[in-house]
Design an enzyme around this catalytic site. Sequence first.
Site, PDB file in Angstrom:
ATOM      1  N   CYS A  74       0.858  -1.181   0.000  1.00  0.00           N
ATOM      2  CA  CYS A  74       0.000   0.000   0.000  1.00  0.00           C
ATOM      3  C   CYS A  74       0.894   1.231   0.000  1.00  0.00           C
ATOM      4  CB  CYS A  74      -0.879  -0.023   1.250  1.00  0.00           C
ATOM      5  SG  CYS A  74      -1.917   1.434   1.393  1.00  0.00           S
ATOM      6  N   CYS A 187      -0.879   3.695  -6.586  1.00  0.00           N
ATOM      7  CA  CYS A 187      -1.792   3.095  -5.606  1.00  0.00           C
ATOM      8  C   CYS A 187      -1.961   1.647  -6.032  1.00  0.00           C
ATOM      9  CB  CYS A 187      -3.128   3.826  -5.615  1.00  0.00           C
ATOM     10  SG  CYS A 187      -4.411   2.959  -4.671  1.00  0.00           S
TER      11      CYS A 187
HETATM   12  N1  DGL Z   1      -4.032   0.557  -1.880  1.00  0.00           N
HETATM   13  C1  DGL Z   1      -3.649   1.736  -1.235  1.00  0.00           C
HETATM   14  C2  DGL Z   1      -2.457   2.435  -1.865  1.00  0.00           C
HETATM   15  O1  DGL Z   1      -1.638   1.817  -2.501  1.00  0.00           O
HETATM   16  C3  DGL Z   1      -4.655   2.734  -0.720  1.00  0.00           C
HETATM   17  C4  DGL Z   1      -6.099   2.659  -1.001  1.00  0.00           C
HETATM   18  C5  DGL Z   1      -6.914   3.368   0.098  1.00  0.00           C
HETATM   19  O2  DGL Z   1      -7.162   4.593   0.005  1.00  0.00           O
HETATM   20  O3  DGL Z   1      -7.266   2.678   1.034  1.00  0.00           O
HETATM   21  O4  DGL Z   1      -2.268   3.609  -1.690  1.00  0.00           O
END
Ligand code: DGL
Length: 274
Positions: A74, A187
Amino acid sequence: MDRRPILFIDSGIGGIPYCSNFRERNPAETVVYLADHLHFPYGKRSREELTAILGALLESLTGEYDPKISVMVCNTASVSALAELRERFPSLPFVGTVPAIKPAVEGSARRVVGVLGTERTIDDPYIAALAGRYGSDCSIVKIAAPELVDFVENRIADAGAEEKRQVVSPFLERFREAGVDALVLGCTHFLFLLEEFRREAGPGMKVYDSVEGITKRVESLLDKNDAALRAPERKSAEGVFLVSCGETGAAGERWRNFAAVLGLPFSVFRIVHE
Ligand code: DGL
């Protein structure tokens, strides 16, 4: 040899393409994947909130699973909390996911790089620092796309090809208008739309992601000191797909299906230490 599991943590399903890439290449390793859907979306939370949430999760997860490596699949969690988490859990090696700005800068002929991420990631000084370090002669066009995160987390399983094309295309239009020829998917959720991004971006805009980079980084930790952290060879490794919300019925079924993508059983995760 070390049979302990490797943790993969995201706010939801975003880390699945990463975990899946890693597992294909390292089938002997046991993984514990946590989809922290209870606190989704991370992109709307502050740095302080995320640090507290992730600290509590890791406290519980380390107590229960004794992982040998923790992978933050993430970008939002990594840019916000990784430095503090490394201090708080000094004996646990961390791998963080950050937008692949370096290769994009290297690949941009027009010197205009686009970054698509959550509000939290896009606004974090870490992104400005990366851009300054690797692309001081580039302009960086940053766009936050919380609606795309939400689309992937909650709708991707039912979305058709045309709907997916329609959600990515307005973003690509904005980047194209700004002259971007190298676009970073900053993301992890956006990896579910990688094909659509690549197809719609066309030959004039290259799309960069960090999937291979993360797998290689975890592998290099496993291989250190004569592969001290590698698991012994085995035909099928164990593991579990955890979800931090207690959804049942149809919602529970959805999680079971995502767990099946990784070939893992599904279980609800309750945080013990808050
Ligand atoms: N998957 C996450 C990222 O890479 C974030 C998504 C969210 O806002 O929860 O930033």
